[in-house]
Design an enzyme around this catalytic site. Structure first.
Site, short mmCIF file in Angstrom:
data_model
loop_
_atom_site.label_atom_id
_atom_site.label_comp_id
_atom_site.label_asym_id
_atom_site.label_seq_id
_atom_site.Cartn_x
_atom_site.Cartn_y
_atom_site.Cartn_z
N ASP A 49 -0.20 -11.26 51.22
CA ASP A 49 -1.52 -11.70 50.77
C ASP A 49 -2.54 -11.23 51.79
O ASP A 49 -2.45 -11.57 52.97
CB ASP A 49 -1.52 -13.24 50.67
CG ASP A 49 -2.86 -13.80 50.22
OD1 ASP A 49 -3.85 -13.03 50.13
OD2 ASP A 49 -2.92 -15.02 49.96
N LEU A 50 -3.51 -10.46 51.34
CA LEU A 50 -4.52 -9.92 52.26
C LEU A 50 -5.28 -11.03 52.98
O LEU A 50 -5.86 -10.81 54.04
CB LEU A 50 -5.51 -9.03 51.48
CG LEU A 50 -4.94 -7.70 50.97
CD1 LEU A 50 -5.84 -7.11 49.89
CD2 LEU A 50 -4.76 -6.72 52.13
N SER A 73 -10.36 -6.74 41.42
CA SER A 73 -10.96 -5.47 40.99
C SER A 73 -11.97 -5.63 39.84
O SER A 73 -12.46 -4.61 39.33
CB SER A 73 -9.86 -4.50 40.57
OG SER A 73 -9.16 -5.03 39.46
N ASN A 110 -18.49 1.43 42.05
CA ASN A 110 -19.83 1.70 41.48
C ASN A 110 -20.60 0.41 41.23
O ASN A 110 -21.81 0.45 41.04
CB ASN A 110 -19.68 2.52 40.21
CG ASN A 110 -19.12 1.72 39.05
OD1 ASN A 110 -19.85 1.06 38.32
ND2 ASN A 110 -17.81 1.76 38.86
N TYR A 134 -18.26 -9.57 42.39
CA TYR A 134 -17.31 -8.49 42.72
C TYR A 134 -18.05 -7.35 43.41
O TYR A 134 -17.64 -6.87 44.48
CB TYR A 134 -16.61 -8.03 41.44
CG TYR A 134 -15.90 -6.71 41.55
CD1 TYR A 134 -14.82 -6.54 42.41
CD2 TYR A 134 -16.32 -5.61 40.78
CE1 TYR A 134 -14.18 -5.31 42.50
CE2 TYR A 134 -15.67 -4.39 40.86
CZ TYR A 134 -14.61 -4.24 41.73
OH TYR A 134 -13.96 -3.03 41.82
N LYS A 138 -17.89 -5.78 47.41
CA LYS A 138 -17.73 -4.39 47.84
C LYS A 138 -18.87 -3.98 48.78
O LYS A 138 -18.66 -3.19 49.71
CB LYS A 138 -17.66 -3.46 46.63
CG LYS A 138 -16.43 -3.68 45.74
CD LYS A 138 -15.12 -3.35 46.44
CE LYS A 138 -13.94 -3.37 45.49
NZ LYS A 138 -12.66 -3.10 46.16
N CYS A 164 -11.62 5.30 37.50
CA CYS A 164 -10.49 6.19 37.78
C CYS A 164 -9.33 5.81 36.88
O CYS A 164 -8.64 4.81 37.12
CB CYS A 164 -10.10 6.11 39.25
SG CYS A 164 -8.91 7.39 39.70
P1 NAI Z 1 -5.93 -3.63 40.03
O1 NAI Z 1 -6.54 -4.98 39.83
O2 NAI Z 1 -5.09 -3.07 38.96
O3 NAI Z 1 -5.10 -3.63 41.38
C1 NAI Z 1 -5.47 -4.36 42.52
C2 NAI Z 1 -4.21 -4.86 43.20
O4 NAI Z 1 -4.60 -5.69 44.31
C3 NAI Z 1 -3.32 -5.72 42.27
O5 NAI Z 1 -2.01 -5.18 42.20
C4 NAI Z 1 -3.33 -7.09 42.92
O6 NAI Z 1 -2.10 -7.78 42.82
C5 NAI Z 1 -3.68 -6.78 44.37
N1 NAI Z 1 -4.28 -7.93 45.01
C6 NAI Z 1 -5.20 -8.80 44.51
N2 NAI Z 1 -5.42 -9.80 45.35
C7 NAI Z 1 -4.63 -9.59 46.44
C8 NAI Z 1 -4.41 -10.30 47.64
N3 NAI Z 1 -5.03 -11.44 47.92
N4 NAI Z 1 -3.52 -9.78 48.52
C9 NAI Z 1 -2.87 -8.62 48.24
N5 NAI Z 1 -3.03 -7.91 47.12
C10 NAI Z 1 -3.91 -8.38 46.21
O7 NAI Z 1 -7.15 -2.64 40.37
P2 NAI Z 1 -7.16 -1.05 40.31
O8 NAI Z 1 -7.81 -0.61 39.08
O9 NAI Z 1 -5.82 -0.54 40.63
O10 NAI Z 1 -8.16 -0.70 41.50
C11 NAI Z 1 -7.71 -0.51 42.82
C12 NAI Z 1 -8.90 -0.67 43.77
O11 NAI Z 1 -9.90 0.26 43.45
C13 NAI Z 1 -9.54 -2.05 43.72
O12 NAI Z 1 -9.94 -2.42 45.03
C14 NAI Z 1 -10.77 -1.84 42.86
O13 NAI Z 1 -11.81 -2.74 43.19
C15 NAI Z 1 -11.13 -0.40 43.21
N6 NAI Z 1 -11.80 0.26 42.09
C16 NAI Z 1 -11.07 0.70 41.01
C17 NAI Z 1 -11.70 1.35 39.97
C18 NAI Z 1 -10.92 1.92 38.83
O14 NAI Z 1 -11.51 2.62 38.01
N7 NAI Z 1 -9.61 1.68 38.73
C19 NAI Z 1 -13.16 1.53 39.96
C20 NAI Z 1 -13.82 1.02 41.14
C21 NAI Z 1 -13.15 0.43 42.16
C1 15L Z 2 -14.41 -1.15 38.76
O1 15L Z 2 -14.87 -1.44 39.86
C2 15L Z 2 -13.18 -1.80 38.23
O2 15L Z 2 -12.27 -2.06 39.28
C3 15L Z 2 -12.48 -0.99 37.18
O3 15L Z 2 -11.57 -1.86 36.51
C4 15L Z 2 -13.42 -0.34 36.16
O4 15L Z 2 -13.90 -1.30 35.29
C5 15L Z 2 -14.57 0.38 36.88
O5 15L Z 2 -15.14 -0.36 37.94
C6 15L Z 2 -15.71 0.78 35.93
O6 15L Z 2 -16.86 0.49 36.24
O7 15L Z 2 -15.44 1.43 34.94
#
Ligand code: NAI
Ligand code: 15L
Length: 266
Positions: A49-50, A73, A110, A134, A138, A164
């Site tokens: 846990d972070l 996220s 973003n 959220y 960030k 992404c």
């Molecule tokens: P996701 O929600 O699928 O993955 C995040 C992971 O962090 C999850 O596996 C979750 O279990 C873990 N997590 C949550 N709370 C935690 C805690 N207290 N301790 C340890 N682990 C914990 O999100 P995704 O889409 O994989 O995104 C990854 C990162 O990129 C996130 O930080 C998100 O904010 C950022 N991001 C992602 C975008 C996208 O398009 N996928 C867009 C913008 C930012």
């Molecule tokens: C984010 O920051 C989220 O983590 C991701 O789930 C997407 O929704 C992305 O932004 C977005 O703006 O499309």
């Protein structure tokens, strides 16, 4: 690198990047609060846990680089965001400071600038305009990373990821999309750069309809190759354009601008 830490490795992006990280280091330490499955030969699995400072201190020990994807996220209750994205980030940076300051890629978002309108084009100097708690978390993460850079020289790439994923899912993502290949190439440039500093980078592919200017980061040599435009015809035929008055068509953060403040009681 000898050992690269990937947090959030059980998440959507984490699972994709985990599978691509073997070439980046001899050992990949993959971590999450959620189940991480089975370790590959080159992997170490650490459930953590972070928000737990002692656990994060041990997690970072021995790592030469950190791909920090872990955390909440999307918009959520403040208590959850507080633990993972604020306390969690502080724990990560204190652990990095104690363990030789491995370079960090921080997955920002973003949603730090979500209230800019889609007809505005901005660069990394534009004031933050977060679209929810959220997004605010960030902004906090970016400020924290910047402080550790100014005070201690800790290098971080502050990557404001757009969307992404495998492919853009709506009209807005024709601007915000970043392909997995382009993200992997960006990770490569960030960890290979002789000098990184603490730049804000926009995590988007070479999309024709992009809003964000990455020209200040040319020194990293990252050249995104994909372009969401190739999905336009198909998207317009299937999903269609949102009405001009919809937040999805008005704001860079899209529907996140309409999220409520979630109650702690629910
Ligand atoms: P996701 O929600 O699928 O993955 C995040 C992971 O962090 C999850 O596996 C979750 O279990 C873990 N997590 C949550 N709370 C935690 C805690 N207290 N301790 C340890 N682990 C914990 O999100 P995704 O889409 O994989 O995104 C990854 C990162 O990129 C996130 O930080 C998100 O904010 C950022 N991001 C992602 C975008 C996208 O398009 N996928 C867009 C913008 C930012
Ligand atoms: C984010 O920051 C989220 O983590 C991701 O789930 C997407 O929704 C992305 O932004 C977005 O703006 O499309």
């Amino acid at each position: 690198m000898k050992r690269l830490l990937v947090t959030g490795a059980a998440g959507g992006l984490g699972r994709v990047m985990r599978a691509r990280m073997a070439r980046f280091a001899e050992i990949i330490r993959v971590s999450d609060i959620a189940d991480l499955g089975v370790a590959a030969a080159h992997e170490e699995l650490v459930t953590c846990d972070l928000g737990n400072s002692e656990a994060v201190m041990a997690l970072v020990d021995g790592c030469d680089g950190i791909l920090h994807l872990g955390g909440i996220s999307v918009e959520d209750k403040f208590s959850k965001i507080l633990n993972a994205n604020l306390l969690g980030l502080y724990n990560l940076y204190e652990a990095a400071r104690a363990h030789g300051m491995p370079r960090i890629l921080f997955a920002s978002s973003n949603h730090t600038v979500g209230f800019y309108r889609q007809d505005e084009h901005i660069d990394a100097t534009a004031p933050m305009r977060p679209d929810g708690l959220y997004g605010v978390s960030k902004c906090f993460g970016e400020a924290l990373a910047r402080m550790y850079f100014e005070k201690f020289g800790q290098e971080t790439a502050l990557v404001r990821i757009g969307s992404c994923m495998e492919r853009p899912l709506n009209h807005r993502m024709l601007s915000t999309w970043m392909s997995h290949d382009d993200f992997e190439a960006m990770i490569d440039c960030i960890f290979r750069a002789p000098m990184l500093g603490c730049p804000v980078l926009w995590g988007i592919s070479n999309n024709d309809s992009r809003w964000w200017d990455n020209s200040h980061a040319a020194y990293l040599g990252w050249k995104p190759r994909d372009n969401a435009e190739k999905f336009r015809a198909e998207l317009e035929a299937t999903v269609g354009r949102p009405p001009a008055s919809s937040p999805l068509a008005l704001y860079q953060g899209g529907m996140f601008t309409k999220d409520p403040i979630f109650s702690e009681k629910a």
